[in-house]
Write an enzyme that holds these catalytic residues in place. Structure first.
Site, mmCIF file in Angstrom:
data_model
loop_
_atom_site.group_PDB
_atom_site.id
_atom_site.type_symbol
_atom_site.label_atom_id
_atom_site.label_comp_id
_atom_site.label_asym_id
_atom_site.label_seq_id
_atom_site.Cartn_x
_atom_site.Cartn_y
_atom_site.Cartn_z
ATOM 1 N N LYS A 146 -31.106 -44.720 -38.915
ATOM 2 C CA LYS A 146 -29.983 -44.045 -39.590
ATOM 3 C C LYS A 146 -29.262 -45.034 -40.486
ATOM 4 O O LYS A 146 -29.396 -46.257 -40.361
ATOM 5 C CB LYS A 146 -29.005 -43.458 -38.564
ATOM 6 C CG LYS A 146 -28.380 -44.480 -37.591
ATOM 7 C CD LYS A 146 -27.228 -45.292 -38.143
ATOM 8 C CE LYS A 146 -26.695 -46.331 -37.174
ATOM 9 N NZ LYS A 146 -25.766 -47.304 -37.803
ATOM 10 N N PRO A 198 -36.341 -52.811 -38.474
ATOM 11 C CA PRO A 198 -35.837 -54.138 -38.103
ATOM 12 C C PRO A 198 -34.617 -54.044 -37.202
ATOM 13 O O PRO A 198 -33.810 -53.116 -37.312
ATOM 14 C CB PRO A 198 -35.477 -54.769 -39.459
ATOM 15 C CG PRO A 198 -35.321 -53.634 -40.398
ATOM 16 C CD PRO A 198 -36.224 -52.542 -39.915
ATOM 17 N N ALA A 215 -29.982 -54.951 -37.830
ATOM 18 C CA ALA A 215 -29.862 -54.459 -39.203
ATOM 19 C C ALA A 215 -28.786 -53.400 -39.380
ATOM 20 O O ALA A 215 -28.476 -53.012 -40.499
ATOM 21 C CB ALA A 215 -31.210 -53.893 -39.661
ATOM 22 N N GLY A 216 -28.233 -52.881 -38.287
ATOM 23 C CA GLY A 216 -27.259 -51.803 -38.401
ATOM 24 C C GLY A 216 -27.889 -50.458 -38.672
ATOM 25 O O GLY A 216 -27.234 -49.542 -39.176
ATOM 26 N N LEU A 217 -29.170 -50.312 -38.320
ATOM 27 C CA LEU A 217 -29.901 -49.071 -38.568
ATOM 28 C C LEU A 217 -30.118 -48.246 -37.303
ATOM 29 O O LEU A 217 -30.706 -47.167 -37.364
ATOM 30 C CB LEU A 217 -31.259 -49.386 -39.214
ATOM 31 C CG LEU A 217 -31.191 -50.081 -40.573
ATOM 32 C CD1 LEU A 217 -32.593 -50.456 -41.053
ATOM 33 C CD2 LEU A 217 -30.499 -49.188 -41.609
ATOM 34 N N GLY A 246 -32.842 -49.494 -32.014
ATOM 35 C CA GLY A 246 -32.909 -49.522 -30.557
ATOM 36 C C GLY A 246 -32.333 -48.264 -29.935
ATOM 37 O O GLY A 246 -32.874 -47.729 -28.957
ATOM 38 N N SER A 247 -31.245 -47.772 -30.503
ATOM 39 C CA SER A 247 -30.643 -46.537 -30.002
ATOM 40 C C SER A 247 -31.574 -45.351 -30.205
ATOM 41 O O SER A 247 -31.696 -44.480 -29.333
ATOM 42 C CB SER A 247 -29.317 -46.271 -30.719
ATOM 43 O OG SER A 247 -28.361 -47.273 -30.411
ATOM 44 N N SER A 248 -32.242 -45.311 -31.345
ATOM 45 C CA SER A 248 -33.184 -44.238 -31.619
ATOM 46 C C SER A 248 -34.366 -44.283 -30.655
ATOM 47 O O SER A 248 -34.825 -43.239 -30.154
ATOM 48 C CB SER A 248 -33.679 -44.326 -33.060
ATOM 49 O OG SER A 248 -34.509 -43.235 -33.381
ATOM 50 N N ASP A 283 -24.546 -45.076 -30.238
ATOM 51 C CA ASP A 283 -25.319 -44.352 -31.254
ATOM 52 C C ASP A 283 -26.405 -43.467 -30.647
ATOM 53 O O ASP A 283 -26.977 -42.626 -31.346
ATOM 54 C CB ASP A 283 -25.997 -45.341 -32.219
ATOM 55 C CG ASP A 283 -25.011 -46.082 -33.093
ATOM 56 O OD1 ASP A 283 -23.819 -45.716 -33.092
ATOM 57 O OD2 ASP A 283 -25.435 -47.025 -33.781
#
Length: 286
Positions: free
Chosen positions: A11, A93, A96-98, A101-103, A135
């Site tokens: 995200k 990565p 990265a703030g994406l 890991g939460s996904s 997240d």
């Protein structure tokens, strides 16, 4: 033996406004989550025990891994004795703030309900997700744009998609989230814009005048401290994009493009040095 694989998409944050610091040390925020087509793949196979392997050897596969934690939390909640052998093909990565890991954790919860054939009420699954990370509920429950408040776990499905192409660049540095929260420039007293109203104007009416409201409170300190992240931002701003921002606490930077040709050109230019993803306009998670 049951075996299947799933995608776990990343995200970006369209705006990230930190509004206060709670007594327990957590910060409250308001943000708009938007999915991008940068994804990990997780493979699940029935097994007697919970185990995991990962294509990225820098990631631990012990009890500190969010997928392992998700599996064990669900196993304990449901009283399941079955196990699972998981394989994570890591592409998104980390640092990265994406939300990679939460996904992955959310994908694990959903997949194991299927693999173990258990019916967990959505409210209980949400509670398990929140304990894993703020997240995680977004990836568990949403497909498109969502408004988030609290520590990120209070969600509202906006039934919207971004009508622009998104180019996301990872500057090859990791920004520790704890460092970002410790060092960001606090603006708790300011009035907070109505992100839900503004994002509807942005997506439904293509009102680009509201883009300035979608600030990221981590951006200034990350750009100050990490020159390469600032360099990526500057390059994307010079590439003909409509809007450029940091995602989460960084270090990934994304840009919105009206024309696909301009997005492709920018992505190709950045890919000479960095890992890059391009997400088509109107993307939703499957």
């Amino acid at each position: 033996m049951k075996h299947f694989s799933v995608k776990a998409c990343a995200k970006i944050n369209l705006g990230l406004l930190i509004t206060s610091r709670r007594d327990d040390g957590y910060h409250t925020l308001e943000t708009i989550f938007a999915p991008i087509d940068w994804f990990d793949t997780l493979e699940f196979t029935e097994s007697d025990a919970i185990s995991m392997e990962c294509t990225n050897l820098d990631l631990p596969v012990d009890d500190s891994n969010l997928c392992i934690r998700a599996a064990k939390a669900l196993q304990a909640y449901a009283g399941v004795t079955k196990g699972v052998a998981m394989k994570l093909v890591k592409r998104v990565p980390f640092g990265a703030g994406l939300g990679g890991g939460s996904s992955d954790a959310a994908a694990t919860l959903n997949a194991l309900c299927r693999l173990w054939q258990i019916d967990v009420p959505s409210a209980e699954l949400h509670k398990l997700a929140v304990k894993l990370g703020a997240d995680v509920p977004y990836f568990l429950e949403m497909k498109g744009l969502a408004y988030a408040a609290g520590i990120g776990e209070e969600l509202e499905d906006l039934s919207l998609v971004l009508p622009w192409h998104v180019v996301t660049v990872f500057p090859e540095v990791q920004v520790p989230t704890a460092w970002a929260y410790k060092n960001f420039h606090r603006q708790f007293e300011r009035p907070v814009p109505e992100l839900k109203t503004l994002v509807r104007r942005l997506c439904d009416e293509r009102d680009l005048s509201v883009l300035g409201a979608f600030e990221n409170d981590f951006a200034s300190v990350v750009f100050e401290h990490y020159p390469v992240v600032r360099e990526v931002r500057d390059a994307l701003e010079a590439s003909g994009s409509l809007f450029v921002s940091l995602s989460g606490s960084g270090s990934a930077v994304y840009a919105l493009f009206e024309e696909r040709t301009a997005a492709v050109k920018a992505a190709e230019a950045m890919s000479a040095r960095f890992r890059v993803n391009m997400t088509p306009a109107g993307f939703r998670m499957a």
